[in-house]
Design an enzyme around this catalytic site. Structure first.
Site, short mmCIF file in Angstrom:
data_model
loop_
_atom_site.label_atom_id
_atom_site.label_comp_id
_atom_site.label_asym_id
_atom_site.label_seq_id
_atom_site.Cartn_x
_atom_site.Cartn_y
_atom_site.Cartn_z
CD1 TRP A 1 -3.02 1.43 0.87
CD2 TRP A 1 -1.43 2.44 2.10
NE1 TRP A 1 -3.48 2.68 1.20
CE2 TRP A 1 -2.53 3.32 1.96
CE3 TRP A 1 -0.32 2.86 2.82
CZ2 TRP A 1 -2.55 4.59 2.53
CZ3 TRP A 1 -0.34 4.13 3.38
CH2 TRP A 1 -1.45 4.98 3.22
CG HIS A 2 3.35 2.27 3.30
ND1 HIS A 2 2.66 1.27 3.94
CD2 HIS A 2 3.35 3.32 4.15
CE1 HIS A 2 2.26 1.71 5.14
NE2 HIS A 2 2.66 2.95 5.28
N GLY A 3 3.76 1.72 -1.35
CA GLY A 3 4.43 2.07 -2.60
C GLY A 3 4.68 0.87 -3.48
#
Lengths: 439, 314
Positions: free
Chosen positions: A291-293
């Protein structure tokens, strides 16, 4: 709602279409679920909403990553073909509002909340400007009821909000942006730096990301409070955690609870066998990393934190010593120290520009060699000072230390006025950008 | 709501009072400092009356040996170069100088890129302490951001992040730090570069930052308007390059404005002497001496400059 859309359109007007699309689709899905009689029909609406919203997120954020990965794998077995990558700018806040809107759909499906019939009110829930671009990821059960009430000006809330905004800007400008100068100089040239420098930069990054994200959250929550709305707390002094499990109850609370409620629990949570529970934990954190990247470094970071959770459950750090205040304090400090080291280790992957860089950094740290890089002297001094001020304030809040003097108006005025003066004196005003805006 | 507004106003008054008090103290100590990077900027803009001024970045103040210039040309000189400060800062200093007097000769050491870089605008912070009393530099400082003039209502803001350098500038011990031992702005370096000669590959083509080009042109035309002889120099570096768009652009602008542009970047003497350098971009004391001698020789043998030098000595 119009103000929120105007706020969002100041960045790139055309992308307001995406947030509107997400709003409309989840609104219609919610309506469809509410009005459906059969469970299968409700599920159809839910699946449609998930597919469309996550489809848009996948296209903008993950398509190129998986496209490259998939065809690298094919290349290994001798099949050389590739679909073209897209050159699309990632819409600001897409990861946040998508999760918020999807969360709403699931809540309606589960029967936890009633569908919001008023489209304008629902659109405001998705696009509420204080938390639109970087959270907290709100729950419909918390925010929608507040939008239904008539909001009257609340003096105490407004003062609390103002204080949060000042403290948020302090965290961002004095701590996060100051530390980023050193962190960027080291991590962007990591192959030239020695062990102590890399350790220092990693510790600095731990505070940088906390203050960058926590600072923004405080500003968002403070803005909402002035308007009379209560958003959820997103950070609760995470580096005072005594275990990695506790860390995740203090860090990015809105995201970790979202993953718990909408990924971990549907997977079975801890209501399954031990082995399956560990798999659920690990998967949840792996997805959270992604989700963060769209980069393997984030996946590894997520996986590492998942492994920490499993390790915690397996080992269950328990010291049984005589109940003695000094021993208890030392035990707490020891646990906090270990937790901090483990979390910092995972931050290496989060911050490194690539997996190769991350491995190189770890290798150089373990070599214990190399000179110590200070960089610009006064900036380094301000960095250390900033961390000290942050830790001091967090310690006061953690221990809930409050005296007759600290509760007095004169003290409060002076403290926050001094914070503004410190911001003006050593805050960084050039080129700082919130890290989490990139999500 | 009324109570909240009263609290806001009270807070604002307290902040404004503290801002004024702290800012005034910072301002006082900033301008009473007698050593360090800020002192050299202040001296350049407000005090120097040297015959020969050198402008540029750190390459300027490490490359031009002031003693050699003064002894050979029998003039006074001052080196106004400052770390990391490209044409914006240099032109601002020039404007402040020209408000007070006209130097007899200006050497502009060209280092930098005409490509847009936010960092070059951020570094305009070095000029903020002078904004209030130097109206001539405001148009350049305002390039930093459209809100700069409003931020400067704060008395502390111009001295943001300068607390330590201000303190050090007022301490005697600072004068003895190697980086501050300057002679008329010239600071010699003592290290020796040991790495191999590198080649910088041509970067992707970029469009020139209009602001930088305009300000560079302004530097040239300002000196011409005061009839001050100007020479633009690209001092030696220890690397080769294929194409440098900014250097080409500077050369072209100088040609259009009839300003001599002397390029030492491919000078064999320097490219074959790594011992002249402390790192790829900075000459050490030995290299600076060799380079300054070359510049002096150029000045003495160039008809335009040698005539002017004779006038200087009168």
């Amino acid at each position: 709602m119009l103000v929120s859309y105007y706020f969002y359109m100041n960045w790139k007007p055309i992308y307001a279409v995406l947030i509107f699309a997400s709003t409309l689709i989840t609104y219609l899905a919610g309506q469809g679920i509410q009005n459906s009689v059969t469970q299968s029909r409700k599920k159809t609406f839910l699946v449609a909403s998930l597919l469309v919203n996550f489809g848009i997120l996948f296209l903008f954020k993950y398509y190129n990553f998986f496209n490259t990965f998939f065809f690298d794998v094919l290349d290994v077995v001798g099949l050389r073909m590739q679909l073209p990558n897209f050159d699309l700018l990632l819409p600001v806040g897409i990861s946040f509002y998508t999760f918020q809107a999807v969360g709403y759909t699931v809540d309606v499906y589960r029967g936890d909340i009633q569908h919001e019939n008023h489209f304008g009110r629902y659109a405001l829930f998705v696009s509420f400007f204080p938390q639109l671009v970087a959270g907290p990821i709100e729950r419909a059960s918390n925010l929608l009821p507040q939008f239904r009430k008539t909001i009257l000006f609340d003096y105490h809330k407004a003062i609390q909000g103002l204080k949060l905004i000042v403290w948020g800007y302090f965290m961002k400008l004095v701590v996060a942006d100051r530390l980023s100068i050193y962190v960027n100089a080291v991590y962007n040239n990591s192959e030239y730096h020695g062990a102590l420098t890399l350790i220092t930069a990693t510790v600095f990054f731990a505070f940088q990301i906390y203050c960058d994200f926590g600072g923004y959250s405080n500003i968002a929550i403070g803005c909402a409070k002035i308007m009379g709305f209560d958003l959820m707390t997103n950070f609760r002094r995470p580096y005072f955690a005594r275990s990695t499990t506790e860390f995740w109850r203090r860090w990015h609370i809105s995201l970790s609870t979202w993953f718990k409620d909408y990924v971990y629990i549907p997977l079975g949570g801890n209501k399954v066998g031990t082995a399956r529970n560990y798999v659920n934990l690990f998967l949840t954190f792996l997805i959270s990393g992604l989700w963060h990247g769209a980069n393997w470094t984030f996946v590894i970071w997520g996986g590492l934190n998942g492994a920490y959770q499993i390790g915690n459950r397996l080992l269950g750090f328990k010291i049984r010593l005589k109940e003695n205040l000094t021993v208890h304090r030392l035990e707490t400090l020891f646990k906090m120290g270990i937790t901090f080291v483990l979390i910092c280790f995972s931050w290496i992957f989060f911050r490194a520009n690539s997996l190769a860089d991350a491995m190189g950094i770890i290798k150089r740290i373990l070599s214990l060699e190399g000179e110590f890089f200070v960089g610009e002297g006064s900036s380094f001094v301000f960095s250390v000072l900033a961390i000290c001020m942050l830790v001091f304030k967090d310690f006061i809040d953690e221990r809930n230390i409050s005296t007759r003097i600290s509760r007095s108006k004169a003290y409060q005025y002076t403290l926050y006025a001094l914070m503004v003066i410190v911001i003006l004196s050593i805050g960084v005003f050039d080129g700082g950008q919130f890290i989490y805006f990139q999500f | 709501m009324k109570k909240f507004i009263i609290v806001l106003l009270t807070g604002f008054v307290i902040v404004a009072a503290l801002d004024f008090a702290v800012g005034s103290v910072l301002r006082y100590f900033y301008f009473t400092g007698d050593s360090g990077i800020n002192y050299r900027s202040t001296f350049s803009m407000q005090e120097t009356k040297a015959d020969v001024l050198v402008f540029g970045t750190s390459r300027a103040y490490h490359h031009y040996d002031a003693r050699l210039l003064e002894d050979s040309l029998r003039v006074t000189s001052y080196n106004t170069g400052r770390d990391g400060e490209f044409i914006f800062y240099q032109t601002a200093v020039l404007k402040s100088v020209l408000k007070r007097y006209s130097p007899k000769l200006i050497i502009l050491d060209f280092t930098g890129s005409f490509e847009y870089s936010q960092a070059d605008y951020d570094r305009l912070s070095a000029l903020l302490p002078y904004y209030k009393n130097h109206k001539e530099i405001r148009s350049i400082v305002n390039l930093k951001s459209p809100f700069e003039k409003y931020k400067l209502y704060s008395h502390i803001y111009p001295y943001n992040s300068s607390l330590l350098t201000i303190m050090l500038g007022n301490m005697n011990v600072n004068k003895n730090r190697v980086s501050n031992m300057d002679y008329h702005g010239y600071v010699p370096l003592h290290g020796i570069h040991t790495k191999q000669l590198d080649t910088l590959h041509t970067p992707a083509n970029y469009s020139l930052d209009e602001n930088k080009v305009n300000v560079f042109t302004e530097f040239l035309t300002l000196t011409q308007s005061k009839n001050i002889p100007l020479i633009v120099v690209n001092s030696p570096s220890y690397y080769l390059y294929e194409t440098d768009y900014s250097l080409d652009a500077a050369r072209k602008i100088c040609f259009e404005n009839r300003v001599p542009f002397i390029d030492f970047s491919r000078d064999i003497e320097f490219l074959s002497h790594s011992d002249y350098f402390e790192d790829e971009t900075h000459l050490n004391k030995i290299g600076a001496a060799a380079f300054t001698q070359k510049v002096i020789h150029l000045l003495k043998n160039d008809e335009q400059f040698s005539k002017h030098l004779k006038n200087l000595k009168k």
